[in-house]
Design an enzyme around this catalytic site. Structure first.
Site, PDB file in Angstrom:
ATOM      1  CB  THR A 120      54.500 -29.499 -57.197  1.00 24.87           C
ATOM      2  OG1 THR A 120      55.210 -28.882 -56.114  1.00 24.87           O
ATOM      3  CG2 THR A 120      55.088 -29.026 -58.517  1.00 24.87           C
ATOM      4  CG  HIS A 176      44.381 -31.167 -59.269  1.00 21.16           C
ATOM      5  ND1 HIS A 176      43.198 -30.517 -59.009  1.00 21.16           N
ATOM      6  CD2 HIS A 176      45.360 -30.230 -59.143  1.00 21.16           C
ATOM      7  CE1 HIS A 176      43.444 -29.247 -58.730  1.00 21.16           C
ATOM      8  NE2 HIS A 176      44.748 -29.047 -58.806  1.00 21.16           N
TER       9      HIS A 176
END
Length: 306
Positions: A120, A176
């Site tokens: 997620t 990320h």
């Protein structure tokens, strides 16, 4: 604990593609899809199970519930909403935290003996939030982090150099997201250093950061790349392969950082993160990593205040 059982929490685009990639890899004996939308989880499981008829190895694919986590070797957290065009991963923090609060409440009654991998977004902040919420050791709760960024990096380097991907060694580190960095001093292409090739660092970094958004603008979601990335990480855990790949793990002194999850190379095996690999960074590279970690820390604090 069933050593080849995987539970995927979240049966949307990402969760279902992770389940499909896992089923076709043959590394899991049982894959369980769990979702608040039980009908969707059931339908996705049936669809993936149909495809297993054409695989070389049998894999049980079914829907289930949170109790399935109690004997799973690997639990994958893939809940969340798809990123929209123009939206950064960090923009997704508020909604992701809302959903994670509910998930962690649902998981409270159950003891999780295996490894937990989060997908997620925003990946690094979510990995930190879930680890704290479950109260598990850092080696057992981590995110895919810059693993997908690294796949994109290697593809870009291959296209720019003309060298096959398997002959390229490179990692994307940090968030990320838009502050990710590349330690070009550690990149080798066909055994030669990056500087042996006439390739623009700026072009490679920009491509690595932007490929995800290009995909989202074209098809509204990413799914195949992350599905395969998760499968590679799962193989390391379920088969105790002890490969080195990036993961978003809690740093406690490594790279000069403390109390922050970020993507760094890790040796991954049946115990999860078995060793964090510290690459020798240049002064400029270390500064870039520090800046990326500051971005993550800022949003970790925001998540804790929600």
């Amino acid at each position: 604990m069933k050593m080849r059982k995987v539970v995927i929490i979240g049966a949307g685009h990402v969760g279902s593609h992770c389940g499909y990639a896992l089923a076709h890899s043959g590394i899991a004996s049982e894959i369980v899809l769990v979702d608040v939308d039980k009908d969707k989880a059931h339908a996705q499981a049936l669809d993936i199970a149909d495809s297993v008829s054409f695989c070389e190895r049998e894999t049980v694919v079914r829907d289930g519930d949170y109790k399935d986590c109690e004997d799973a070797a690997l639990v994958v957290v893939a809940i969340g909403e798809a990123r929209k065009p123009g939206q950064t991963r960090l923009d997704m923090l508020g909604r992701s935290v809302e959903m994670l609060k509910e998930l962690l409440e649902q998981l409270k009654p159950y003891k999780i003996p295996g490894i937990v991998v989060t997908i997620t977004n925003p990946a690094d902040i979510v990995a930190d939030y879930v680890r704290k919420g479950l109260g598990l050791e850092r080696n057992r709760v981590f995110g895919t982090g810059t693993l997908l960024d690294t796949a994109r990096l290697i593809r870009t380097l291959s296209e720019e150099s003309g060298v096959g991907r398997r002959s390229i060694q490179a990692y994307s580190l940090g968030e990320h997201g838009d502050s990710s960095m590349i330690p070009f001093s550690s990149v080798t292409i066909g055994g030669l250093p990056f500087d042996a090739y006439d390739i623009s660092k700026e072009k490679v970094l920009e491509a690595t950061r932007q490929i995800g958004m290009t995909i989202i603008e074209g098809k509204k979601s990413t799914e195949f790349g992350i599905g395969r990335a998760l499968t590679e990480m799962a193989a390391c855990i379920l088969r105790d392969e002890k490969k080195i790949m990036p993961a978003s793990v809690l740093l406690q002194g490594e790279y000069g950082q403390h109390d922050v999850h970020c993507g760094v190379p890790c040796l991954i095996g049946k115990n999860g993160i078995e060793k964090i690999i510290e690459l020798p960074l240049t002064e400029e590279e270390q500064e870039m990593l520090n800046k990326s970690c500051e971005v993550i820390k800022k949003h970790i604090k925001m998540a804790s205040e929600n």
